[in-house]
Design a protein around this motif. Sequence first.
Motif, mmCIF file in Angstrom:
data_model
loop_
_atom_site.group_PDB
_atom_site.id
_atom_site.type_symbol
_atom_site.label_atom_id
_atom_site.label_comp_id
_atom_site.label_asym_id
_atom_site.label_seq_id
_atom_site.Cartn_x
_atom_site.Cartn_y
_atom_site.Cartn_z
ATOM 1 N N GLY A 1 7.934 49.193 -34.406
ATOM 2 C CA GLY A 1 6.394 49.028 -34.254
ATOM 3 C C GLY A 1 5.801 49.803 -35.678
ATOM 4 N N GLY A 2 4.889 50.569 -35.605
ATOM 5 C CA GLY A 2 3.974 50.760 -36.826
ATOM 6 C C GLY A 2 4.843 51.570 -37.804
ATOM 7 N N ILE B 1 6.918 48.780 -39.521
ATOM 8 C CA ILE B 1 6.036 47.926 -40.548
ATOM 9 C C ILE B 1 5.541 48.796 -41.695
ATOM 10 N N TRP C 1 -0.232 40.205 -45.070
ATOM 11 C CA TRP C 1 -1.062 40.417 -43.842
ATOM 12 C C TRP C 1 -2.499 39.702 -44.075
ATOM 13 N N LYS D 1 -1.919 55.553 -26.077
ATOM 14 C CA LYS D 1 -2.647 54.477 -26.733
ATOM 15 C C LYS D 1 -3.587 53.697 -25.598
ATOM 16 N N TYR E 1 5.828 40.952 -28.954
ATOM 17 C CA TYR E 1 4.997 41.147 -30.197
ATOM 18 C C TYR E 1 6.008 41.422 -31.310
ATOM 19 N N ASP E 2 5.785 40.791 -32.560
ATOM 20 C CA ASP E 2 6.467 40.930 -33.462
ATOM 21 C C ASP E 2 5.735 40.462 -35.005
ATOM 22 N N ILE E 3 6.343 40.678 -36.200
ATOM 23 C CA ILE E 3 5.678 40.160 -37.223
ATOM 24 C C ILE E 3 5.165 38.705 -37.226
ATOM 25 N N ALA F 1 2.012 38.677 -35.070
ATOM 26 C CA ALA F 1 1.119 39.547 -35.880
ATOM 27 C C ALA F 1 0.586 38.682 -37.008
ATOM 28 N N TYR G 1 -3.835 38.729 -36.344
ATOM 29 C CA TYR G 1 -4.773 39.470 -37.246
ATOM 30 C C TYR G 1 -6.216 38.563 -37.651
ATOM 31 N N GLU H 1 -3.470 59.095 -32.469
ATOM 32 C CA GLU H 1 -3.236 58.225 -33.252
ATOM 33 C C GLU H 1 -2.991 58.868 -34.717
ATOM 34 N N GLY I 1 -2.600 54.587 -37.634
ATOM 35 C CA GLY I 1 -2.855 53.069 -37.071
ATOM 36 C C GLY I 1 -3.086 52.322 -38.158
ATOM 37 N N THR I 2 -2.421 51.120 -38.074
ATOM 38 C CA THR I 2 -2.440 50.432 -39.314
ATOM 39 C C THR I 2 -3.001 48.896 -38.856
ATOM 40 N N SER I 3 -2.863 48.721 -37.503
ATOM 41 C CA SER I 3 -3.317 47.045 -37.068
ATOM 42 C C SER I 3 -4.793 46.976 -37.536
ATOM 43 N N LYS J 1 -5.044 45.774 -40.966
ATOM 44 C CA LYS J 1 -4.636 44.535 -41.174
ATOM 45 C C LYS J 1 -5.772 43.386 -40.625
#
Length: 861
Positions: free
Chosen positions: A128-129, A132, A419, A510, A574-576, A579, A583, A598, A601-603, A606
């Motif tokens: 996950g985060g 990534i 991204w 979350k 869920y994977d790259i 993703a 986004y 948190e 958080g990067t999502s 993106k």
Amino acid sequence: MRAIRRFTVRPVLPEVLKPLGDLARNLRWSWHADTEDLFRSVDPELWASSGGDPIRLLADVPAERLQTLSGDKKFLKNLRGVQADLADYLSGDLWYQGWAAEHPAAPRGIGYFSPEFGITEVLPQYSGGLGILAGDHLKTASDLGVPIIGVGLLYRQGYFRQSLNAAGWQQERYPLLDPNALPVTLLHDADGPVRIEVPLGGRTLHAQVWLAQVGRVPLLLLDSDVEANAGPERETTDRLYGGGTDHRLAQEVLLGIGGVRAIRAYCRVTGAPAPEVFHTNEGHAGFLGVERIREYMNDGLDFDTALERCRAGTVFTTHTPVPAGIDRFPHALVVDQFASFDAVPLDRVLALGSEDYEGGDPGMFNMAVMGFRLGQRANGVSVLHGEVSRGMFQGLWSAFDTTEVPIGSITNGVHHYSWVHPRLLELLEAPSGSTSPSVVDGYDWNRLAAVPSRTIWSLKRTMREELVAMTRTRLTESSLGRGLGAEWVDEVLDPDVVTFGFARRVPSYKRLTLMLREPERLKALLTDPDRPIQIVIAGKSHPADEGGKALIQQMVQFADDPAVRHRIVFLPDYDISMAKPLYPGCDVWMNNPLRPYEACGTSGMKAALNGAANLSIRDGWWDEWYDPAFGWEIPSAEGVDDPDQRDDLEARALYDIIENEIVPRFYDVDGDGIPERWVQMIRDTVAGLGPKVLASRMVRDYVTQLYGPAAASTHAVESSDGGAEALAQWKRRVRGAWEGVKVDHVESLDGDQLEVGAKLHVSALVRLGELSPNDIEVQLVTGRLDTDDQLREPRVNPFPTGTDMGDGLRRYEGWVEAKRSGAIGYTVRVVPHHPQLANQAEMGLATLPADSPTPPSAISA
Ligand SMILES: *Cc1c(COP(=O)(O)O)cnc(C)c1O
């Protein structure tokens, strides 16, 4: 029939196509559209069926096709172009070379250690985060020319693959990865594959080292699956975050200790300069410091001197404000592991991770605590997380105010080449030679201001269409797998409906299911006949987290309802690869963690880079950069102690915002069908957040704020005039004599009323005991007073040197200006002082006036 041995037959490429092999083995293809296009053109169908994996593509492409391509002039021209581009990319001077030319202490090498790396879906070594982020860090370091060497483990089964059963319960699969079919090569020296040995609780753990080339950056991945390992050691690198405590310790010993040894081998083989800085991405790799201490002690240094050497060049980044997320081991396991680790004294190793502060557990060895003790510089990953971390770890610096705890912050960022939707990125390309301040890293983040709304809106629709297509493909597979049929899937999602994304790992903080708090209200939003919303949800739960799996099931069962299933979907695995279209396809990115858990958080970053608005609790990065022009804040009900009531309140606010703000704005279209106010938000989001959320901003911050200073400290402690040894001796002497330091008497010549702008004069008599005036700094500390007379957000003003009063006493006199009105307090404090301390709190020592743990005097100014 089970095979007794496996081997891989590598494809033989015709001579003119040989460069394809080199291109496939450098992972830069994963963020370079032209290289990807080239591979696609080798065989578009095979490219798709290989999951966009160049190594598999080249293994499977028929010989006749290769023959054809060998004579295809256009293909060969493209190939040469892409090949030349990579050669340029690998050899040219980039940002770092310019920076280093101006900073003589710039490190020539930086070791970056992480338990996971998410670079591309075809190298599935992330959960996950954290992974990534590490992947984006390496890619960006490559783009900027930063001389990083990445270090991790190669897990034979990676992280698990997720599917669902009919009841919506998470199923886990662990397909075995064959490294020979991955974009990695074995690290060799003249005698064959390099072997690393690491002592593991009295036995020896052997590992080989795989090299993944991430643009300019090498990534070394240790792998225990070698015949030299008898017994269970061989399974050490079986799975990411799998197994019990012993297993995790073995992995971390291999990552930290084996990782340093792998770097040494890599530098020996390739001639790369030895790193002067070592960066621990989260606590898991912390044993790298113990290994470096061992190296120095083998060279004849004592423990303290070795520790100073190690600390000077070590950077530690903490990633979680969730106490249960901190990595800890029972003492006994660590004793077992380090009982005989060359000359490194066991008690000193144990002391590094000991929770010897109030509220600590003496039976546990804490990897984060060790991170702070082994690294002279440390940071959290957003401004808020830095603040939370200072509170969380204040026990290590209890003589100091929370604001003075030496943990800074560098906010995470994301790699735009990976991204941002390629067509949007194309739109943002800056005209060459542009000097506009909105141009950062080749892109003009304000460029949409000049792009017609119609163009932006039609591109956004295309992005939504791609998400819809991806969703239907995946949902068909999942639904068939669950025995639910798939004829209905063609009706799922609509490219003209406002689209929400919600994807993340599924730990409880979350709150995956917050949106289900009032199911009828959500249903009404999803099924509104005129202005519906649609939601795409994804996320894996750790296999051992039954609670997380129950949340997923609840979500899936809600989404299975035929009344809503065309508007809300849970996509497994869920994977790259999921993703990347997810986004850009979203209009709103939703995030509702329990604040402040948190870390960053990067999502949401993106999503923002792709023009999506954020709808989020103000946690992590969104606390820092929230602006109504970029989306909405879900008010956090932190003061409410009853968790159910808190969820109720926050969920209600979430529905309100969607109903009253998001839906009306999205569907408020003009005569041409364009929602001008929404499109403006896309422009504002990309322009306002674009430059901030970039990983290039993050990596530059790491270089200038942490790697550069750490390298300077490394050089200082390695200097010929004693360096680390002198520093270690000085620290020993200061610690030994600290008890003798006393603030005897403090007086102010002023009354207890001052006017703003007036000077407050203070003098203090300080007893230094065996220390000399150069060993210490005497400070006048001022600040606001809270109700129990504690100084808040103290400001520190060093006194001038002072005068000798005889009898071991020195008088210090100084003044500060009263800058603000209100209740102000002050005190006098003595701290150790040495040019090689990175900050005043480093040693944790401070002396206040004996009779006043609280300020001696409060004045109103
Ligand atoms: C970005 C990303 C994550 C991390 O998201 P956070 O918001 O930082 O939790 C996890 N998995 C994938 C596949 C991602 O792309």
